[in-house]
Design a protein around this motif. Structure first.
Motif, mmCIF file in Angstrom:
data_model
loop_
_atom_site.group_PDB
_atom_site.id
_atom_site.type_symbol
_atom_site.label_atom_id
_atom_site.label_comp_id
_atom_site.label_asym_id
_atom_site.label_seq_id
_atom_site.Cartn_x
_atom_site.Cartn_y
_atom_site.Cartn_z
ATOM 1 N N SER A 161 0.811 -1.224 0.000
ATOM 2 C CA SER A 161 0.000 0.000 0.000
ATOM 3 C C SER A 161 0.845 1.276 0.000
ATOM 4 C CB SER A 161 -0.942 0.004 1.207
ATOM 5 O OG SER A 161 -0.216 0.039 2.426
ATOM 6 N N GLU A 162 2.047 1.203 -0.532
ATOM 7 C CA GLU A 162 2.922 2.376 -0.563
ATOM 8 C C GLU A 162 2.267 3.563 -1.253
ATOM 9 O OE1 GLU A 162 5.467 -1.016 0.377
ATOM 10 O OE2 GLU A 162 3.944 -0.694 -1.173
ATOM 11 N N ALA A 163 1.509 3.299 -2.323
ATOM 12 C CA ALA A 163 0.865 4.399 -3.050
ATOM 13 C C ALA A 163 -0.103 5.147 -2.159
ATOM 14 C CB ALA A 163 0.140 3.855 -4.285
ATOM 15 N N MET A 164 -0.888 4.416 -1.370
ATOM 16 C CA MET A 164 -1.838 5.057 -0.477
ATOM 17 C C MET A 164 -1.120 5.850 0.613
ATOM 18 S SD MET A 164 -4.917 3.393 1.759
ATOM 19 C CE MET A 164 -5.865 3.118 0.266
ATOM 20 N N LEU A 165 -0.036 5.301 1.143
ATOM 21 C CA LEU A 165 0.703 6.005 2.182
ATOM 22 C C LEU A 165 1.298 7.297 1.639
ATOM 23 C CD1 LEU A 165 2.537 3.034 3.964
ATOM 24 C CD2 LEU A 165 0.395 4.144 4.613
ATOM 25 N N LEU A 166 1.811 7.259 0.429
ATOM 26 C CA LEU A 166 2.347 8.471 -0.186
ATOM 27 C C LEU A 166 1.241 9.483 -0.453
ATOM 28 C CD1 LEU A 166 4.935 6.850 -2.601
ATOM 29 C CD2 LEU A 166 5.474 8.438 -0.738
ATOM 30 N N ALA A 167 0.061 9.001 -0.841
ATOM 31 C CA ALA A 167 -1.060 9.911 -1.080
ATOM 32 C C ALA A 167 -1.490 10.599 0.206
ATOM 33 C CB ALA A 167 -2.231 9.143 -1.689
#
Length: 379
Positions: free
Chosen positions: A347-353
């Motif tokens: 879920s790296e994308a969500m954390l960056l978002a």
């Protein structure tokens, strides 16, 4: 994209795959950076080098072990840097210096060529001043298939987040101070304003920390067995202590800690993240300490403040989950108050978002590490 790569006191070896990938993407290494010896230590102490200086406040501690990497980014010497995170070693210094620190899912980034401390906990991470730079560095270290998963990286306010939060540590001696709690509550309310929020308790956290320490010490002993036996250069006192503790741990304890790991991670996801996108926790429960409070050789040494540096962070490495740390406010001394967001594997994308959302709502989109001058921060 410029980057810097940390180096220990040991001899240089062949470049790690992540460094080779960054070079192929056009990055330019600028320097070899000091860090805790063999990546062992929650502060940046290393007897081979002077203490790193926190660019925000020279009296403020710089966490470790990836201290030099974070200082270089915070001082504006480069856009981003790599570090290694074994028990919080990317996230701790990011929190002390007011940056974004991302520990990816265990195994997402290749670890070959990285000097080991505890290989099954060691994770290559990313440090940056904003989410876009962190995303660019992360993408440059991934293959094409992995990069495709980051295409869900979203703009601020693109969806309603489902937030789980936990501010109370099961250890009653770990207490968050009022400024930190106020900042966390304010941020959680903002982050879940159009979604949902629920409070959770991490009753198993002490057990996860114990199992993480069992693996850390055991694998450190194996990694530095030659030094412990006098067949390699001697270790500094702190590194030697970490490794020696592992030499005394029964092999059965280590095997059990490894065997239980998957079931603990599955239980965490099922119980904490079943109805939530992320879990929010404190990063440093009482803000950024002074150097004098965390140096064991200082007359003002406070063991509890040293524990504060990793008490909310180290269990994430045992569970193998991705986590990100970034500022959400500042205390009365202008030092950063940071939150940790933990997600499901991948879920790296969500954390960056989520970090980018905070960057825009609280820093006017100007990136983190502008604490002294920003009028957008909330006290």
């Amino acid at each position: 994209e410029a980057s810097a790569v940390e180096a220990s006191a040991s001899d240089a070896s062949a470049p790690a795959s992540v460094v080779t990938r960054l070079a192929a993407a056009g990055s330019q290494p600028l320097a070899a950076l000091a860090m805790s010896e063999h990546a062992s230590g929650a502060t940046g102490e290393n007897p081979h080098y002077p203490l790193p200086v926190n660019p925000l406040d020279a009296c403020a501690a710089v966490g470790g072990s990836s201290s030099g990497s974070v200082v270089a980014v915070a001082a504006g010497l480069c856009y981003g840097s790599l570090g290694t995170d074994t028990a919080g070693s990317v996230r701790i210094p990011a929190a002390t210096c007011g940056l974004l620190g991302l520990k990816p899912t265990r195994g997402l980034l290749p670890g070959d060529g990285v000097a080991p401390l505890a290989p099954s906990l060691d994770t290559v991470g990313v440090i940056a001043r904003n989410a876009d730079d962190a995303s660019a560095v992360l993408r440059a270290t991934l293959d094409a298939v992995q990069c495709a998963a980051l295409d869900t990286y979203a703009a601020p306010d693109c969806r309603a987040w489902r937030i789980a939060s936990c501010w109370t540590h099961p250890d009653p001696t770990v207490l968050a101070d009022p400024p930190t709690l106020d900042a966390l509550e304010d941020y959680a309310g903002e982050c879940s304003a159009h979604g949902a929020r629920r409070d959770v308790q991490l009753t198993a956290l002490p057990e996860w920390m114990r199992l993480a320490q069992t693996i850390l010490h055991s694998e450190a002993a194996a990694s530095h067995a030659d030094a412990l036996r006098g067949r390699a250069p001697a270790l500094a006192p702190l590194t030697r202590t970490v490794a020696l503790l592992g030499a005394a741990i029964p092999p059965g304890w280590y095997a059990a800690a490894v065997e239980q790991r998957a079931s603990h991670a599955q239980a965490f996801i099922a119980e904490v993240l079943a109805d939530s996108d992320v879990l929010l926790t404190p990063a440093l429960p009482r803000g950024v300490p002074d150097w004098s409070q965390v140096l064991s050789t200082s007359p003002g040494f406070e063991p509890r403040r040293l524990l504060d540096l990793f008490c909310w962070l180290s269990f994430v490495n045992y569970l193998g989950l991705p986590a990100i740390v970034f500022p959400i406010g500042r205390d009365r001394r202008g030092r950063p108050l940071c939150v940790q967001a933990i997600g499901r594997p991948g879920s790296e994308a969500m954390l960056l978002a989520i970090a980018r959302h905070a960057e825009h709502s609280r820093f006017d989109g100007q990136g983190f590490c502008r604490l002294a001058a920003s009028s957008c921060l909330r006290d």
